[in-house]
Design a protein around this motif. Structure first.
Motif, PDB file in Angstrom:
ATOM      1  N   ALA A  22       0.547  -0.837   0.111  1.00 21.50           N
ATOM      2  CA  ALA A  22      -0.078   0.389  -0.097  1.00 21.50           C
ATOM      3  C   ALA A  22       0.871   1.530  -0.565  1.00 21.50           C
ATOM      4  O   ALA A  22       2.344   1.137   0.615  1.00 21.50           O
ATOM      5  N   PRO A  23       0.210   2.295  -0.825  1.00 20.50           N
ATOM      6  CA  PRO A  23       1.437   3.680  -0.287  1.00 20.50           C
ATOM      7  C   PRO A  23       1.290   4.318   0.564  1.00 20.50           C
ATOM      8  O   PRO A  23       0.361   4.493   1.968  1.00 20.50           O
ATOM      9  N   THR A  24       1.903   4.725   1.039  1.00 20.92           N
ATOM     10  CA  THR A  24       2.879   5.309   2.242  1.00 20.92           C
ATOM     11  C   THR A  24       2.669   6.492   2.182  1.00 20.92           C
ATOM     12  O   THR A  24       3.751   7.345   1.680  1.00 20.92           O
ATOM     13  N   PRO A  25       2.584   7.527   3.117  1.00 21.18           N
ATOM     14  CA  PRO A  25       3.070   8.694   3.319  1.00 21.18           C
ATOM     15  C   PRO A  25       5.275   8.945   2.967  1.00 21.18           C
ATOM     16  O   PRO A  25       5.108   8.083   4.114  1.00 21.18           O
ATOM     17  N   PRO A  26       5.246   9.885   2.628  1.00 23.36           N
ATOM     18  CA  PRO A  26       6.652  10.178   2.749  1.00 23.36           C
ATOM     19  C   PRO A  26       7.033  10.850   4.434  1.00 23.36           C
ATOM     20  O   PRO A  26       6.896  11.547   4.954  1.00 23.36           O
ATOM     21  N   GLY A  27       8.600  10.522   4.369  1.00 25.88           N
ATOM     22  CA  GLY A  27       9.345  11.127   5.620  1.00 25.88           C
ATOM     23  C   GLY A  27       8.717   9.603   6.695  1.00 25.88           C
ATOM     24  O   GLY A  27       7.991   9.011   6.876  1.00 25.88           O
ATOM     25  N   PRO A  28       9.181  10.337   7.740  1.00 27.64           N
ATOM     26  CA  PRO A  28       9.730   9.462   8.848  1.00 27.64           C
ATOM     27  C   PRO A  28       8.212   9.589   9.773  1.00 27.64           C
ATOM     28  O   PRO A  28       7.572  10.934   9.654  1.00 27.64           O
ATOM     29  N   ALA A  29       7.483   8.458  10.415  1.00 25.32           N
ATOM     30  CA  ALA A  29       6.012   9.104  10.836  1.00 25.32           C
ATOM     31  C   ALA A  29       5.742   9.788  11.968  1.00 25.32           C
ATOM     32  O   ALA A  29       4.678  10.213  12.001  1.00 25.32           O
TER      33      ALA A  29
END
Length: 41
Positions: A22-29
């Motif tokens: 699944a696509p995930t937002p960029p960068g650290p959580a």
């Protein structure tokens, strides 16, 4: 016949270029300000 097989092999190899999962937002959580679900088009 050779052209058809060659075209089929090229087409099948290009389908493997996509990302899995699944696509995930960029960068650290910790830096994600507005989390939301991305569509899996």
């Amino acid at each position: 016949m050779k052209f058809f097989v060659l075209t089929l092999l090229i087409a099948l190899s290009l389908t493997a270029c996509g990302r899995r999962g699944a696509p995930t937002p960029p960068g650290p959580a910790s830096d994600i300000t507005y989390p939301h679900v991305y569509p899996s088009d």
